[in-house]
Design a protein around this motif. Sequence first.
Motif, PDB file in Angstrom:
ATOM      1  N   ASP A  89      44.951  31.175  44.546  1.00  0.00           N
ATOM      2  CA  ASP A  89      43.742  30.708  43.898  1.00  0.00           C
ATOM      3  C   ASP A  89      42.568  30.807  44.863  1.00  0.00           C
ATOM      4  N   PRO A  90      41.553  31.673  44.593  1.00  0.00           N
ATOM      5  CA  PRO A  90      40.427  31.819  45.502  1.00  0.00           C
ATOM      6  C   PRO A  90      39.577  30.560  45.600  1.00  0.00           C
ATOM      7  N   GLY A  91      39.695  29.659  44.628  1.00  0.00           N
ATOM      8  CA  GLY A  91      39.073  28.352  44.735  1.00  0.00           C
ATOM      9  C   GLY A  91      37.569  28.358  44.679  1.00  0.00           C
ATOM     10  N   ASP A  92      36.907  28.617  45.807  1.00  0.00           N
ATOM     11  CA  ASP A  92      35.485  28.342  45.873  1.00  0.00           C
ATOM     12  C   ASP A  92      34.607  29.418  45.250  1.00  0.00           C
ATOM     13  N   LEU A  93      35.172  30.449  44.660  1.00  0.00           N
ATOM     14  CA  LEU A  93      34.389  31.413  43.894  1.00  0.00           C
ATOM     15  C   LEU A  93      34.785  31.377  42.421  1.00  0.00           C
ATOM     16  N   ALA A  94      35.231  30.225  41.941  1.00  0.00           N
ATOM     17  CA  ALA A  94      35.723  30.098  40.575  1.00  0.00           C
ATOM     18  C   ALA A  94      34.615  30.391  39.567  1.00  0.00           C
ATOM     19  N   ALA A  95      34.965  31.163  38.531  1.00  0.00           N
ATOM     20  CA  ALA A  95      33.989  31.527  37.501  1.00  0.00           C
ATOM     21  C   ALA A  95      34.705  31.813  36.194  1.00  0.00           C
ATOM     22  N   THR A  96      34.000  31.613  35.094  1.00  0.00           N
ATOM     23  CA  THR A  96      34.494  31.999  33.782  1.00  0.00           C
ATOM     24  C   THR A  96      34.002  33.411  33.460  1.00  0.00           C
ATOM     25  N   LEU A  97      34.428  33.934  32.321  1.00  0.00           N
ATOM     26  CA  LEU A  97      33.976  35.263  31.915  1.00  0.00           C
ATOM     27  C   LEU A  97      34.039  35.391  30.397  1.00  0.00           C
ATOM     28  N   THR A  98      32.985  35.928  29.822  1.00  0.00           N
ATOM     29  CA  THR A  98      32.984  36.350  28.422  1.00  0.00           C
ATOM     30  C   THR A  98      32.384  37.747  28.409  1.00  0.00           C
TER      31      THR A  98
ATOM     32  N   PRO B  65      39.596  21.630  28.934  1.00  0.00           N
ATOM     33  CA  PRO B  65      38.896  22.046  30.156  1.00  0.00           C
ATOM     34  C   PRO B  65      38.896  23.563  30.290  1.00  0.00           C
ATOM     35  N   PRO B  66      37.855  24.115  30.911  1.00  0.00           N
ATOM     36  CA  PRO B  66      37.770  25.570  31.012  1.00  0.00           C
ATOM     37  C   PRO B  66      38.815  26.156  31.955  1.00  0.00           C
ATOM     38  N   VAL B  67      39.228  27.365  31.647  1.00  0.00           N
ATOM     39  CA  VAL B  67      40.072  28.151  32.539  1.00  0.00           C
ATOM     40  C   VAL B  67      39.151  29.084  33.312  1.00  0.00           C
ATOM     41  N   PHE B  68      39.382  29.197  34.622  1.00  0.00           N
ATOM     42  CA  PHE B  68      38.598  30.114  35.444  1.00  0.00           C
ATOM     43  C   PHE B  68      39.432  31.350  35.758  1.00  0.00           C
ATOM     44  N   LEU B  69      38.754  32.418  36.144  1.00  0.00           N
ATOM     45  CA  LEU B  69      39.463  33.636  36.516  1.00  0.00           C
ATOM     46  C   LEU B  69      40.420  33.400  37.676  1.00  0.00           C
ATOM     47  N   SER B  70      40.147  32.386  38.488  1.00  0.00           N
ATOM     48  CA  SER B  70      41.007  32.062  39.622  1.00  0.00           C
ATOM     49  C   SER B  70      41.996  30.942  39.307  1.00  0.00           C
ATOM     50  N   SER B  71      42.018  30.457  38.055  1.00  0.00           N
ATOM     51  CA  SER B  71      42.954  29.395  37.690  1.00  0.00           C
ATOM     52  C   SER B  71      44.386  29.917  37.713  1.00  0.00           C
ATOM     53  N   PRO B  72      45.351  29.059  38.017  1.00  0.00           N
ATOM     54  CA  PRO B  72      46.752  29.477  37.970  1.00  0.00           C
ATOM     55  C   PRO B  72      47.108  30.061  36.603  1.00  0.00           C
TER      56      PRO B  72
ATOM     57  N   THR C 174      43.634  43.496  33.643  1.00  0.00           N
ATOM     58  CA  THR C 174      43.056  44.225  34.768  1.00  0.00           C
ATOM     59  C   THR C 174      41.835  43.494  35.326  1.00  0.00           C
ATOM     60  N   VAL C 175      41.031  42.908  34.454  1.00  0.00           N
ATOM     61  CA  VAL C 175      39.850  42.165  34.911  1.00  0.00           C
ATOM     62  C   VAL C 175      40.266  41.032  35.843  1.00  0.00           C
ATOM     63  N   VAL C 176      41.293  40.272  35.461  1.00  0.00           N
ATOM     64  CA  VAL C 176      41.740  39.168  36.304  1.00  0.00           C
ATOM     65  C   VAL C 176      42.247  39.696  37.646  1.00  0.00           C
ATOM     66  N   GLU C 177      43.061  40.738  37.618  1.00  0.00           N
ATOM     67  CA  GLU C 177      43.623  41.288  38.851  1.00  0.00           C
ATOM     68  C   GLU C 177      42.522  41.794  39.778  1.00  0.00           C
ATOM     69  N   GLU C 178      41.571  42.551  39.223  1.00  0.00           N
ATOM     70  CA  GLU C 178      40.527  43.124  40.066  1.00  0.00           C
ATOM     71  C   GLU C 178      39.563  42.036  40.572  1.00  0.00           C
ATOM     72  N   TYR C 179      39.357  41.006  39.765  1.00  0.00           N
ATOM     73  CA  TYR C 179      38.529  39.895  40.228  1.00  0.00           C
ATOM     74  C   TYR C 179      39.187  39.209  41.424  1.00  0.00           C
ATOM     75  N   LEU C 180      40.475  38.916  41.314  1.00  0.00           N
ATOM     76  CA  LEU C 180      41.171  38.246  42.412  1.00  0.00           C
ATOM     77  C   LEU C 180      41.129  39.085  43.688  1.00  0.00           C
ATOM     78  N   ARG C 181      41.300  40.376  43.537  1.00  0.00           N
ATOM     79  CA  ARG C 181      41.276  41.243  44.719  1.00  0.00           C
ATOM     80  C   ARG C 181      39.865  41.325  45.305  1.00  0.00           C
ATOM     81  N   ALA C 182      38.857  41.376  44.438  1.00  0.00           N
ATOM     82  CA  ALA C 182      37.478  41.420  44.932  1.00  0.00           C
ATOM     83  C   ALA C 182      37.134  40.143  45.681  1.00  0.00           C
ATOM     84  N   VAL C 183      37.560  39.006  45.141  1.00  0.00           N
ATOM     85  CA  VAL C 183      37.290  37.727  45.804  1.00  0.00           C
ATOM     86  C   VAL C 183      38.042  37.641  47.124  1.00  0.00           C
ATOM     87  N   ALA C 184      39.276  38.157  47.152  1.00  0.00           N
ATOM     88  CA  ALA C 184      40.033  38.169  48.404  1.00  0.00           C
ATOM     89  C   ALA C 184      39.281  38.953  49.473  1.00  0.00           C
ATOM     90  N   GLY C 185      38.651  40.055  49.060  1.00  0.00           N
ATOM     91  CA  GLY C 185      37.868  40.839  50.004  1.00  0.00           C
ATOM     92  C   GLY C 185      36.674  40.066  50.532  1.00  0.00           C
TER      93      GLY C 185
END
Length: 293
Positions: free
Chosen positions: A144-153, A191-198, A86-97
């Motif tokens: 892939d939102p690309g320019d808002l790429a971020a990790t999460l812990t 290499p790190p995986v980002f929330l916007s990574s494939p 859910t975190v990944v899905e909601e992040y992608l939707r928030a970034v799309a907004g």
Amino acid sequence: MIVAGAGVQGTAHLARAQGCQDAFKAVDLGDAAVLAVSDGAGSRDRSALGAHVAVDVAARVLARDIPDASAAPEDWTAWIARCGKTVVEEYLRAVAGVLGADRADSVNRAVSADRAESGDRADSADRADCGDPAGAGDAADAGDPGDLAATLTAALVAPPWVAFVSVGDGFGTLLTRDDRCHLVLPPPEGPPVFLSSPGAALRVRTFVVWEPELSGVVLSTDGCAPLALDHPTVRQLPLSAGPLPADGFFLGLAAALRDTRGDAEPLRRLLSAPEAGRTGDDLTVLCALVERG
């Protein structure tokens, strides 16, 4: 619970007049707390904004429908696994907004592709450990939102339970009442995986820990590794032992925060010390300490 955190701009970012790209957020729920730290991709535009979106989403998702402390381990495990997706899905939707309506359809396609791939993977044990799931890259590239790429812990701390969600290169440490430190979420290799990574929804690490002697939980971004983690050879251990938590860092931090009742200034000073700037990266630490007695 005592909750405190601090983020410090890295020396390399300071030299380039580049702002801090880490973010952190904590939510005190009384008998529980949600912690989230994020590291924006330094090479991408608006990565600091992406990090703030990441911690906001994680704090919101992990505060929902928390299992009871008496719930079975499998209930906790299933809950945090759902939270991770859910975190990944909601992040992608928030970034799309943030990026505009023209990206919303592609993001929704990426979310649907990750869900479909998750279903396929459940039926195929042979694919469970693949680093790049078949088909996920092509499907998720479009969203892939690309320019808002971020990790999460992120973690929910609800003693004696701690539930973790991780996408990227942060790490998490547990402290116990016998003054021991346990690196339960080590930094991943590669290499790190980002929330916007494939295929990010398939790469989320989620798990729970039951620790009746829990004293504290500390989340850190990867810039803190040289300061907070020991190389195994420091303790005359083989390389296979992996990184180990530096007891002096974590126990000293916990003692200082207990003495100040959560004032983050000692933590900020620690992260600003000369020895903390060895990597030049931003440093962020967020912790929740269980009050004793």
